[in-house]
Design a protein around this motif. Structure first.
Motif, PDB file in Angstrom:
ATOM      1  N   LEU A   1       0.845  -1.210   0.000  1.00 27.19           N
ATOM      2  CA  LEU A   1       0.000   0.000   0.000  1.00 27.19           C
ATOM      3  C   LEU A   1       0.876   1.253   0.000  1.00 27.19           C
ATOM      4  CD1 LEU A   1      -2.779  -1.111   2.514  1.00 27.19           C
ATOM      5  CD2 LEU A   1      -2.777  -1.192   0.016  1.00 27.19           C
ATOM      6  N   ALA A   2       1.970   1.183   0.765  1.00 26.75           N
ATOM      7  CA  ALA A   2       2.865   2.350   0.815  1.00 26.75           C
ATOM      8  C   ALA A   2       3.452   2.608  -0.577  1.00 26.75           C
ATOM      9  CB  ALA A   2       3.988   2.088   1.825  1.00 26.75           C
ATOM     10  N   PHE A   3       3.810   1.538  -1.246  1.00 29.70           N
ATOM     11  CA  PHE A   3       4.402   1.689  -2.589  1.00 29.70           C
ATOM     12  C   PHE A   3       3.373   2.305  -3.536  1.00 29.70           C
ATOM     13  CE2 PHE A   3       7.271   0.824  -6.004  1.00 29.70           C
ATOM     14  CZ  PHE A   3       6.446   0.626  -7.094  1.00 29.70           C
ATOM     15  N   PHE A   4       2.118   1.834  -3.427  1.00 31.38           N
ATOM     16  CA  PHE A   4       1.049   2.356  -4.287  1.00 31.38           C
ATOM     17  C   PHE A   4       0.915   3.866  -4.074  1.00 31.38           C
ATOM     18  CE2 PHE A   4      -3.835   2.292  -5.085  1.00 31.38           C
ATOM     19  CZ  PHE A   4      -3.618   2.638  -6.406  1.00 31.38           C
ATOM     20  N   LEU A   5       0.879   4.273  -2.793  1.00 32.51           N
ATOM     21  CA  LEU A   5       0.742   5.701  -2.478  1.00 32.51           C
ATOM     22  C   LEU A   5       1.948   6.468  -3.002  1.00 32.51           C
ATOM     23  CD1 LEU A   5      -0.624   8.069  -0.994  1.00 32.51           C
ATOM     24  CD2 LEU A   5       0.560   7.323   1.087  1.00 32.51           C
ATOM     25  N   LEU A   6       3.150   5.917  -2.749  1.00 33.55           N
ATOM     26  CA  LEU A   6       4.388   6.618  -3.140  1.00 33.55           C
ATOM     27  C   LEU A   6       4.446   6.779  -4.663  1.00 33.55           C
ATOM     28  CD1 LEU A   6       7.221   7.742  -2.565  1.00 33.55           C
ATOM     29  CD2 LEU A   6       8.078   5.393  -2.697  1.00 33.55           C
ATOM     30  N   ALA A   7       4.239   5.651  -5.360  1.00 35.07           N
ATOM     31  CA  ALA A   7       4.352   5.694  -6.826  1.00 35.07           C
ATOM     32  C   ALA A   7       3.359   6.721  -7.388  1.00 35.07           C
ATOM     33  CB  ALA A   7       4.069   4.304  -7.406  1.00 35.07           C
ATOM     34  N   ALA A   8       2.138   6.708  -6.853  1.00 33.17           N
ATOM     35  CA  ALA A   8       1.119   7.624  -7.379  1.00 33.17           C
ATOM     36  C   ALA A   8       1.502   9.081  -7.064  1.00 33.17           C
ATOM     37  CB  ALA A   8      -0.238   7.295  -6.769  1.00 33.17           C
ATOM     38  N   SER A   9       2.045   9.320  -5.856  1.00 30.44           N
ATOM     39  CA  SER A   9       2.323  10.733  -5.487  1.00 30.44           C
ATOM     40  C   SER A   9       3.541  11.281  -6.216  1.00 30.44           C
ATOM     41  CB  SER A   9       2.561  10.853  -3.976  1.00 30.44           C
ATOM     42  OG  SER A   9       2.150   9.710  -3.295  1.00 30.44           O
ATOM     43  N   LEU A  10       4.361  10.407  -6.808  1.00 31.06           N
ATOM     44  CA  LEU A  10       5.535  10.936  -7.523  1.00 31.06           C
ATOM     45  C   LEU A  10       5.097  11.703  -8.768  1.00 31.06           C
ATOM     46  CD1 LEU A  10       8.159   8.054  -7.289  1.00 31.06           C
ATOM     47  CD2 LEU A  10       8.161  10.270  -6.127  1.00 31.06           C
ATOM     48  N   PHE A  11       3.987  11.250  -9.389  1.00 31.85           N
ATOM     49  CA  PHE A  11       3.614  11.844 -10.675  1.00 31.85           C
ATOM     50  C   PHE A  11       3.310  13.334 -10.559  1.00 31.85           C
ATOM     51  CE2 PHE A  11       3.690   8.601 -13.873  1.00 31.85           C
ATOM     52  CZ  PHE A  11       3.821   7.456 -13.115  1.00 31.85           C
ATOM     53  N   PRO A  12       2.505  13.755  -9.586  1.00 32.24           N
ATOM     54  CA  PRO A  12       2.281  15.218  -9.490  1.00 32.24           C
ATOM     55  C   PRO A  12       3.611  15.962  -9.332  1.00 32.24           C
ATOM     56  CG  PRO A  12       0.744  14.027  -8.104  1.00 32.24           C
ATOM     57  CD  PRO A  12       1.707  13.006  -8.613  1.00 32.24           C
ATOM     58  N   LEU A  13       4.556  15.355  -8.603  1.00 31.46           N
ATOM     59  CA  LEU A  13       5.861  16.013  -8.448  1.00 31.46           C
ATOM     60  C   LEU A  13       6.556  16.115  -9.800  1.00 31.46           C
ATOM     61  CD1 LEU A  13       7.046  14.155  -5.217  1.00 31.46           C
ATOM     62  CD2 LEU A  13       6.033  16.438  -5.418  1.00 31.46           C
ATOM     63  N   GLY A  14       6.344  15.077 -10.606  1.00 30.66           N
ATOM     64  CA  GLY A  14       7.019  15.085 -11.897  1.00 30.66           C
ATOM     65  C   GLY A  14       6.284  15.936 -12.909  1.00 30.66           C
ATOM     66  N   VAL A  15       4.943  15.887 -12.872  1.00 30.43           N
ATOM     67  CA  VAL A  15       4.151  16.492 -13.956  1.00 30.43           C
ATOM     68  C   VAL A  15       3.696  17.891 -13.579  1.00 30.43           C
ATOM     69  CG1 VAL A  15       1.978  16.244 -15.191  1.00 30.43           C
ATOM     70  CG2 VAL A  15       3.377  14.223 -14.723  1.00 30.43           C
ATOM     71  N   GLY A  16       3.661  18.143 -12.252  1.00 29.54           N
ATOM     72  CA  GLY A  16       3.185  19.467 -11.854  1.00 29.54           C
ATOM     73  C   GLY A  16       1.797  19.353 -11.252  1.00 29.54           C
ATOM     74  N   PRO A  17       1.429  20.285 -10.418  1.00 31.77           N
ATOM     75  CA  PRO A  17       0.184  20.138  -9.649  1.00 31.77           C
ATOM     76  C   PRO A  17      -1.065  20.603 -10.368  1.00 31.77           C
ATOM     77  CG  PRO A  17       1.347  22.100  -8.951  1.00 31.77           C
ATOM     78  CD  PRO A  17       2.151  21.502 -10.069  1.00 31.77           C
ATOM     79  N   GLU A  18      -0.988  21.076 -11.642  1.00 29.51           N
ATOM     80  CA  GLU A  18      -2.200  21.631 -12.289  1.00 29.51           C
ATOM     81  C   GLU A  18      -3.325  20.584 -12.243  1.00 29.51           C
ATOM     82  OE1 GLU A  18       0.667  21.497 -13.633  1.00 29.51           O
ATOM     83  OE2 GLU A  18       1.360  23.601 -13.745  1.00 29.51           O
TER      84      GLU A  18
END
Lengths: 240, 216, 55, 221
Positions: free
Chosen positions: D26-43
């Motif tokens: 579950l932690a990995f799922f949360l981490l992997a998903a939260s990386l994308f906004p960091l990479g793509v931007g918060p728009e």
């Protein structure tokens, strides 16, 4: 070795392939030359795609034989698992890299073919994307067959994967097409107009047979090599 | 025709012919002691009898019927002790043994007799990860005793056992024999059973040309 | 002849595509030939090649 | 049937006693998903657009994570031999292991997906369809993953090899899963994508257990 098929005995296969190889290699060379000549000098440019259509003569046969190659791998897998055919394992080991090379050829030539129309190097076209997945299935087969200390273990594991893979291949193709209709309704690489004119069809068929002979020649040659490798391993084991 | 009859068995492992032409007959109440140097195929024979390692040649019949034809019934008649003890680190001894019972017989009999026999009662509720190697081995032996299977295939059961445990093992084996059970046991000379017949696997090692004809 | 190579202006796509096919298919062919030669040499060195081995 | 239930219960009990494993997934799922906004931007509009796809890919990788333990521990401690020798068909035993894997992997991921949907600003209906698509899709991942785990038993570099084998086969699950959520935007409704997901599961259910059993038999050879 119960259930011996005529060519199952390695020595008998080698005598057959020693005789067959020169012929199939020669035939492959001739067909390739004829096919290439026709591809460039006989076939007319396509009214829409102009000269780039000539890429089709390499791209399409590569696509056909990589898909057929994977089905062949699955057939060999069944022969190994169900009928314990001793040669099937070695032939699968020989054929997988050839299939992968055909798939790679198809992918690269496909991206060159799509390049002028979309200005991008890689087009997420349905057929190319399915071919990309097929390419991964080939890589998985090769990697799995070599991932164990005992080659027999690798052959059998890869055989199981090939059987499951061949069941899933049409489903993958369907899902990619379905995905493609979602995102890019316009279909992409039309095979040079609706009905393929014979001036394009004949070179295509010649190239297709040439590629098939190339596949056969390479598999025969590589199987012979795999038999030699296995014999070297046996000798090393026996010498212990 | 002996209850358990093997003829002309041959086995190949890792591309090597391990033994060939191996045969034996076991009546009820008899045991076979497999001896021979390491690599002579003791474990391979046991695994072949358990239908885990494929049989290159030969026949194996139990009560006159070839075992490969009814593998489910044959597996039901077997108790297996491999090199590893199959004791789960997160389950207690009691849970492991009860689980093995359920998996084998689909029902639960009392574990106390077996736990007592192998001196496991005190640590019955201790998770597997805290057991010593000897204790794990005793738990595995308790599982065999609880199986109630007519045929025991034991791979070096006495390995790593202290004196009292070895006594318990011999007592259990004698009881099994007396009740008409059979056993095939690989050993390094640490098993002494009156009704056991030794068989040296070295005698069935493949000759040089037998190896060559395989990959002519 | 130079008109031919121009490929109607699409030379930059047709020739690299054929070059890629040559590299991929030629590559696997060459690798197969080298592997065969290496194994044959080793078999001969061990006296195991077809003529030597008992069939 | 008691044997099947016992195998599932045994693995669930083990998972219950080692909560770290499920939490890791579950932690990995949360981490992997939260990386994308960091990479793509918060728009928000970008995140909402790529949300379903990102969450599905993250769930796919998270499901792969817990697979190497599925059979590897049984092989090492010897219980795989007892599984192969158990009087129930090995295909059923394999199904029991995959079901246990789903209950401790795919299901928790599905239950957690709404929370992550909020991270990406998905609206109520998107979150609902995402959860349903994960519910229907993750069982197939457990079956295909089980096959990958069984095939790579005893192989060198097992982990990475397993993903190379399983992910191509899981492409349809990913496509139909994300397609179900995206179909909402088009107003076409996501029912046919969900039906396709269920159909894929049935095909996997029919075609994978025999392969897992065959792979397990090889591992104990």
């Amino acid at each position: 070795m119960a259930g011996m098929h005529a060519l199952a005995n390695p020595a008998r296969f080698q005598r057959f392939s020693a005789r067959a190889l020169p012929w199939s290699a020669g035939l492959t060379a001739i067909l390739l030359l004829v096919g290439l000549y026709m591809a460039f000098f006989v076939a007319p440019p396509d009214y829409q795609q102009k000269e780039t259509v000539r890429i089709m003569f390499v791209h399409v046969p590569a696509a056909w034989w990589s898909m057929a190659g994977y089905a062949f791998l699955a057939g060999l897998g069944a022969a190994l698992l169900v009928w314990k055919h001793p040669l099937a394992a070695l032939m699968a080991r020989a054929a997988a890299p050839v299939g992968a090379a055909f798939a790679a050829t198809c992918l690269i030539t496909g991206s060159f073919w799509g390049r002028p129309m979309w200005g991008t190097w890689w087009v997420w076209d349905a057929r190319l994307t399915s071919m990309l997945v097929l390419f991964f299935l080939f890589l998985g087969h090769i990697a799995l067959s070599r991932a164990f200390d005992s080659p027999e273990r690798g052959d059998k594991a890869a055989a199981i994967l090939a059987l499951v893979g061949v069941i899933n291949l049409p489903i993958i193709k369907f899902s990619v097409d379905w995905w493609n209709t979602l995102h890019q309704p316009a279909s992409v690489m039309k095979l040079g107009g609706t009905t393929i004119h014979s001036s394009i069809l004949i070179p295509l068929l010649v190239m297709a047979v040439a590629f098939f002979m190339l596949f056969v020649t390479l598999v025969l040659m590589r199987t012979e090599t795999e038999i030699g490798r296995r014999r070297l391993e046996m000798a090393a084991l026996a010498a212990e | 025709m002996p209850a358990l009859n093997a003829e002309n068995l041959a086995c190949r492992r890792g591309g090597r012919l391990v033994f060939t032409g191996l045969g034996f007959g076991l009546e009820q109440g008899e045991a076979l002691l497999l001896t021979g140097r390491n690599g002579s195929g003791k474990s391979s024979l046991l695994r072949l009898l358990a239908l885990m390692t494929p049989r290159l040649r030969g026949s194996l019949t139990w009560t006159g019927i070839e075992v490969a034809e009814q593998p489910e019934a044959w597996r039901l008649a077997l108790a297996w002790l491999g090199h590893a003890d199959a004791i789960k680190p997160d389950l207690t001894v009691r849970e492991s043994l009860a689980g093995a019972q359920l998996l084998r017989k689909g029902r639960l009999d009392s574990l106390d007799h077996a736990l007592g026999r192998f001196d496991l009662t005190a640590i019955a509720d201790r998770p597997g990860r805290y057991l010593s190697a000897g204790q794990r081995r005793r738990a595995a032996l308790a599982r065999v005793m609880l199986s109630g299977a007519p045929i025991w295939l034991l791979d070096e059961p006495a390995a790593g056992l202290d004196e009292p445990s070895r006594g318990a093992l011999h007592l259990t084996l004698r009881e099994h024999m007396k009740s008409g059970g059979l056993a095939v046991i690989s050993t390094h000379g640490d098993i002494h059973l009156p009704s056991a017949r030794p068989i040296d696997l070295g005698e069935f090692a493949p000759s040089a040309d037998a190896l060559a004809e395989d990959w002519s | 002849m130079s008109g031919f190579f121009a490929m109607g202006g699409y030379a930059a796509y047709v020739w690299p595509a054929y070059a890629a096919a040559l590299i991929a298919l030629g590559g696997v062919t060459l690798m197969s030939l080298f592997a065969r030669a290496r194994v044959r040499r080793e078999l001969r060195a061990r006296g195991l090649d077809r003529r030597g081995a008992k069939s | 049937m008691t044997r099947f239930r016992h195998l599932v219960a045994r693995d669930l009990l083990t998972a219950w006693r080692r909560p770290g494993d499920v939490l890791l997934v579950l932690a990995f799922f949360l981490l992997a998903a939260s990386l994308f906004p960091l990479g793509v931007g918060p728009e928000p509009q970008i995140l909402q657009r790529i949300g379903p796809g990102v969450l599905w890919v993250a769930a796919l990788f998270a499901a792969m994570l817990s697979l190497d333990r599925l059979f590897a521990e049984d092989l090492v401690d010897g219980s795989l031999e007892h599984l192969v020798l158990a009087p129930l068909p090995l295909e059923l035993a394999a199904l029991a292991k995959c079901l246990a894997h789903w209950l401790t992997g795919g299901l928790p991921l599905t239950l957690m997906s709404p929370a992550l949907g909020l991270l990406f600003g998905l609206d109520g209906s998107q979150i609902a369809v995402l959860a349903v698509s994960l519910l229907l899709g993750t069982p197939s991942l457990s079956l295909l993953g089980g096959l990958g785990a069984a095939l790579t038993l005893g192989a060198r570099r097992g982990g990475a090899l397993m993903s190379l084998l399983v992910l191509p086969l899981a492409v349809p699950v990913l496509i139909f899963g994300v397609g179900a959520v995206e179909a909402l935007a088009g107003g076409a409704g996501s029912s046919n994508a969900l039906v396709l997901l269920a159909a894929f599961f049935l095909v996997a259910l029919a075609s994978t257990p025999w392969a897992i059993a065959a792979a397990l038999r090889q591992a104990v050879e």
